[in-house]
Design an enzyme around this catalytic site. Sequence first.
Site, short mmCIF file in Angstrom:
data_model
loop_
_atom_site.label_atom_id
_atom_site.label_comp_id
_atom_site.label_asym_id
_atom_site.label_seq_id
_atom_site.Cartn_x
_atom_site.Cartn_y
_atom_site.Cartn_z
CB CYS A 1 -10.18 43.98 -12.59
SG CYS A 1 -11.76 43.31 -13.09
N1 LIG Z 1 -15.84 44.84 -14.47
C1 LIG Z 1 -14.88 44.19 -15.07
O1 LIG Z 1 -14.27 44.72 -15.97
C2 LIG Z 1 -14.54 42.76 -14.69
C3 LIG Z 1 -13.73 42.02 -15.55
C4 LIG Z 1 -13.42 40.72 -15.24
C5 LIG Z 1 -13.87 40.16 -14.04
N2 LIG Z 1 -14.63 40.90 -13.19
C6 LIG Z 1 -15.09 40.27 -11.96
O2 LIG Z 1 -16.43 39.87 -12.12
C7 LIG Z 1 -17.16 40.04 -10.89
C8 LIG Z 1 -18.34 40.96 -11.12
O3 LIG Z 1 -17.86 42.23 -11.50
P1 LIG Z 1 -18.77 43.34 -12.19
O4 LIG Z 1 -17.86 44.39 -12.68
O5 LIG Z 1 -19.74 42.71 -13.13
O6 LIG Z 1 -19.58 43.86 -10.90
P2 LIG Z 1 -20.87 44.79 -10.89
O7 LIG Z 1 -20.87 45.48 -9.59
O8 LIG Z 1 -20.94 45.59 -12.16
O9 LIG Z 1 -22.07 43.75 -10.95
C9 LIG Z 1 -22.35 42.85 -9.94
C10 LIG Z 1 -23.86 42.70 -9.85
O10 LIG Z 1 -24.13 41.71 -8.85
C11 LIG Z 1 -25.28 42.11 -8.13
N3 LIG Z 1 -25.29 41.38 -6.87
C12 LIG Z 1 -24.56 41.57 -5.76
N4 LIG Z 1 -24.84 40.64 -4.84
C13 LIG Z 1 -25.76 39.82 -5.39
C14 LIG Z 1 -26.45 38.67 -4.93
N5 LIG Z 1 -26.19 38.15 -3.74
N6 LIG Z 1 -27.34 38.09 -5.74
C15 LIG Z 1 -27.60 38.61 -6.98
N7 LIG Z 1 -26.98 39.69 -7.47
C16 LIG Z 1 -26.06 40.29 -6.68
C17 LIG Z 1 -25.12 43.61 -8.01
O11 LIG Z 1 -26.35 44.24 -7.73
C18 LIG Z 1 -24.57 43.96 -9.40
O12 LIG Z 1 -25.60 44.26 -10.31
C19 LIG Z 1 -16.14 40.56 -9.89
O13 LIG Z 1 -15.59 39.48 -9.19
C20 LIG Z 1 -15.08 41.18 -10.77
O14 LIG Z 1 -13.81 41.18 -10.14
C21 LIG Z 1 -15.00 42.19 -13.50
#
Ligand SMILES: NC(=O)c1ccc[n+]([C@@H]2O[C@H](COP(=O)([O-])OP(=O)(O)OC[C@H]3O[C@@H](n4cnc5c(N)ncnc54)[C@H](O)[C@@H]3O)[C@@H](O)[C@H]2O)c1
Length: 435
Positions: free
Chosen positions: A272
């Site tokens: 993030c």
């Molecule tokens: N990690 C954090 O602390 C956090 C906090 C707040 C917001 N976010 C935001 O949330 C979003 C997700 O982050 P995250 O940390 O969960 O990411 P992550 O990489 O842990 O998880 C994302 C998942 O999406 C899957 N994926 C990718 N493309 C896909 C598709 N087309 N169809 C289905 N699945 C798909 C991946 O395989 C993965 O399992 C990002 O935009 C991030 O900025 C993350």
Amino acid sequence: MKKKLLDKIKDKSAQIGIIGLGYVGLPLAVEYAEGGYKVMGFDIDAEKVRMVNRAKSYIDDISDARLKPIVKSGHLRATVEPKGLAQMDCISICVPTPLSKTKDPDISYILAAVKWVRKYLHKETLIVLESTTYPGTTDEVIKPLLEEGGLKAGVDFYLAFSPERVDPGNTSYMTHNTPRVVGGSTRRCTQIAKVYYEQVIPNIHAVSSTQAAEMVKLLENTFRSVNIGMVNEMAVMCHRLGLDVWEIINAAATKPFGFMPFYPGPGLGGHCIPIDPHYLSWKLKMLNYYARFIELAGDINSHMPEWVVDRIAALLNDHGKAVKGSKIVVLGVAYKKNIKDVRESPALDVIKLLEAQGARVVYNDPYVTTLRWEDGVRKSTKLTDNLLRASDVTIILTDHTGYDYPWIVKNSRLVFDTRNATAFVKGNKKKIHKL
Ligand SMILES: NC(=O)c1ccc[n+]([C@@H]2O[C@H](COP(=O)([O-])OP(=O)(O)OC[C@H]3O[C@@H](n4cnc5c(N)ncnc54)[C@H](O)[C@@H]3O)[C@@H](O)[C@H]2O)c1
């Protein structure tokens, strides 16, 4: 007569689809499943899907014990097959939003997920984007894509943005007790999205538009990036002045108003804070505006690993040693304490920079047993007194709670502490050098 979406959400007969089962999506899926909903997780990663269906967690904050009952009862299932989206009533999209090599937003994962949804879109469906992105993504990019099939947002289906605020490793604030912001494409969209989240998160704050909701997340993360950048520069300035930056911050934090402590470190990490502000500055560049705070904070924060390495080089030099050939043990490679996430971790940069200067570096991290590296895989080295004694310097890059800091200091020749993890170590103070 067919039940309306709001009634289905309220009586829990709505089927919930979560696209992307990562740090954001899996905890959300668990909340709805524990709340009595039937949840289907959609992910392109077959291994994650397999693990969810076997009630095996790969996320620090979710235990196997939490997954077991909801998987067993059939409330949570996962699939790589998008066709199940046709049965979903509410869909949250939680896919990654990285930066491209040129530091521009890469919304290709969002677009791929939205194309899945579009293919199976039917009336009376709610679609919420949770992935962090620039203002305008939901209404200007996603809405037209979803409307291509002839259904209209706000009339036939509902579209909203709700930024996820998950803080991995935070044991006080989790998905269910962290207030949520929602903004819909229309007032009706906002209303339905609010009711959807209210079922599992009691505190929902509605804003006037999807753009406003997108901007809220960017304000929150820019706030952190800028304040961390400021305090990192404070650390550099305090070092020049011969002052202990932590002593200064802790003293300033006694002020009961108008001050909020932020702490310096070896650089920013995670999915993030190092990334999201660039989504905003990119969008503003399109409007001929240069986001100065964001760029400056990004510059300071991204140079912290270099500064750490310069400090270590100077420390070794003071002890008659060069970086080249020195044995260095790095403690902690996760981007923050008590979690296993190494995405964007500054530890990786510190190790690379030290090795580029000829140091022989090993790492230990109880949470990160293996680390993918350019030339293969690295393994966490067992932390023993012999390892510490044989190393020229021990660098604390992540302040995991489980480390025995007095023992580490006692057995190390020199300690470079980038997190003030040794603050309460008594004795051997001369060995400790802080950021
Ligand atoms: N990690 C954090 O602390 C956090 C906090 C707040 C917001 N976010 C935001 O949330 C979003 C997700 O982050 P995250 O940390 O969960 O990411 P992550 O990489 O842990 O998880 C994302 C998942 O999406 C899957 N994926 C990718 N493309 C896909 C598709 N087309 N169809 C289905 N699945 C798909 C991946 O395989 C993965 O399992 C990002 O935009 C991030 O900025 C993350």
